[in-house]
Scaffold this motif. Sequence first.
Motif, PDB file in Angstrom:
ATOM      1  N   SER A   1      -7.565  38.262  38.428  1.00 16.75           N
ATOM      2  CA  SER A   1      -6.184  37.973  37.923  1.00 16.75           C
ATOM      3  C   SER A   1      -5.138  37.756  39.173  1.00 16.75           C
TER       4      SER A   1
ATOM      5  N   VAL B   1      -3.001  36.342  34.042  1.00 18.55           N
ATOM      6  CA  VAL B   1      -4.270  35.988  33.803  1.00 18.55           C
ATOM      7  C   VAL B   1      -4.468  34.643  33.008  1.00 18.55           C
TER       8      VAL B   1
ATOM      9  N   ARG C   1       0.026  36.516  28.646  1.00 19.42           N
ATOM     10  CA  ARG C   1      -1.059  36.708  29.583  1.00 19.42           C
ATOM     11  C   ARG C   1      -0.734  35.852  31.087  1.00 19.42           C
TER      12      ARG C   1
ATOM     13  N   LEU D   1      -4.924  41.228  27.457  1.00 19.34           N
ATOM     14  CA  LEU D   1      -4.447  40.874  28.961  1.00 19.34           C
ATOM     15  C   LEU D   1      -5.674  40.825  29.671  1.00 19.34           C
TER      16      LEU D   1
ATOM     17  N   ASN E   1      -0.392  33.656  24.990  1.00 15.53           N
ATOM     18  CA  ASN E   1      -0.887  32.987  26.394  1.00 15.53           C
ATOM     19  C   ASN E   1       0.508  33.144  27.291  1.00 15.53           C
TER      20      ASN E   1
END
Length: 586
Positions: free
Chosen positions: A265, A146, A141, A225, A138
């Motif tokens: 995103s 995202v 990401r 991702l 995470n």
Amino acid sequence: MGRKIWGARLVAGVALVASVAAVLADTAYAAPPVAATSGAAAASAVATGVVGSDGSGGKRPNVDPARLGPRSVQGRKLSALGAAGSLDPAVAKQVLLAWNDVWWGVDPPDMGFTGDVAACNEGTTSADWRSAELDTLNGLRDLAGVGPVAEQPASDVLAQRAALLMARTNALLSPPGVDPCGQSGALGAFLGSVKEWWLGPAAIIWEAEEYGVDFQWATRRQLMLHPGVQTVGFGDVPPWSGGYQDGYNATYLRDPAVAPTWTASRNGSFVPWPNSGLVPIPLSEPWGLLDRGSVIFDPQYGVSGAAVSITSSAGGAPVATDVTRTSSDLGGVVAWTPTRLPTAGESWTVTVSGLLLNGVATPDVSWTSTFQDLTFDSPLVKAAYLDFLGRAPAQSELEFQSMALWNGLVDREGFLRSLANSDEWLSAIVTKMYQDTLGRAPDAAGLSTWVSWIRSGRFTVAQAAALFYSSDEFYLGLGGGTLSSWVTALYAKLLGRAPDAAGLAAWVSWASQPGYGKPWVAEQFYQSLESRLTRVRNLYQALLGRDPDPTGWPYWADVIARSGDIELAVSLASSREYYLRSWDRF
């Protein structure tokens, strides 16, 4: 050396220089300014969500295991940033926090493996271990812009089984074609497998690197991702006694029953990597996440004719080679390998052209990545040199001290204490004494003598303060030449107020008595609770930019009565709060 040179304007003890010196030397404080895989093969692999890599593909990088392995990440949440997804990659301090607290910097937790590879028991791993993997994923990401994924227990089971079967066959089979444990039925689709010593959080970074000639189309990274991926499962099996040296990791990121839908995103219809904004420079090193760059597009985009160009703020722009393009229901991916890696402080602007949107030519997309060395503690070093020595560090000092801090050769407190005990610091103290008392620079002999006395501990801070305030130089100069005017000056300098009549009379009387005298009176003023509380507040303001909390204020006033003001200065500057504030300042 006569007492006439002792008339220092020493308010909060023997002074640091610059901002801290202003606190320790004067009650009036001014805060400082602060080879490519074919499109068909790639599309097939993405469609099933199944890929594996041993992290080498014939070009295994020269990895330092002390940095990528044991010195990996621990399962610490993005608490310093708030909820996952809140990171702003344009803010250096936020990227620093994520880098140090989530992706890097400390040892991983215990794997807690409960299985038995020889007995075909996949077992489980500890919740802390999987949490560290989730935080790492995470975190990446978050940097890419995202939303986070959630750990799914059912996916953990499948990933753990896959890791077991790969360990038994000592091969990255995704899903395994041969099942030595006799399991029937398909494992389902899982993404990302790594055969390495470094498992858990380090394996997540390893998967995202997309090493190897077989994976230049960034398939693993696409799912890691992808904005629409919602869940993840983790499986890890350590090296076992069956004769294999490596452990195995499997990361399950796509449920074949759930088709990920594109959700916007940070960049809208595409996800670039390296990300737009600040990028920690280790992510671009040869074993980092820029072995190849990539960009993931909304499925509405056609990428078959895409081209990639890179411009650099440093000139000599790298060339995007081995450009690959693939499309699936997950979207389009364009990946490339740069001909060189970036340097710290360099910015790359990547432009992708030749795109189609729903079959129609569409404008190019571009983003800028700025590569910053966030592994070094350069802002802390800059702040400490300014606060403690009154100057910026030379480049050689900045690099040496930053590297020493990063590599653990010295901790923050040790580094700060070395500044506070340096000849430069002591010389600055004495120089400020001369300037405040006599309005001139010290002579060489006087400077050398006072530096020697302070370093040797001949005088404590309180004793030195008493001697300066009781010296003939101060008494006859700033002290006004009479006991009454001298005591009044002590009130003004050390307490910041005028004396009351009774207090003035009492102190004048004590100053005139042989058993007490001016040195004793000066030390009482300097060490009074009123004076110490003022010094504590001023040091908090100088170093942390705020007043002390109600609990810390009297506590530190008591500490400096016993240990001196410098202990408080070093303690405050050693704090995480000062460290983070240094990133706001520099």
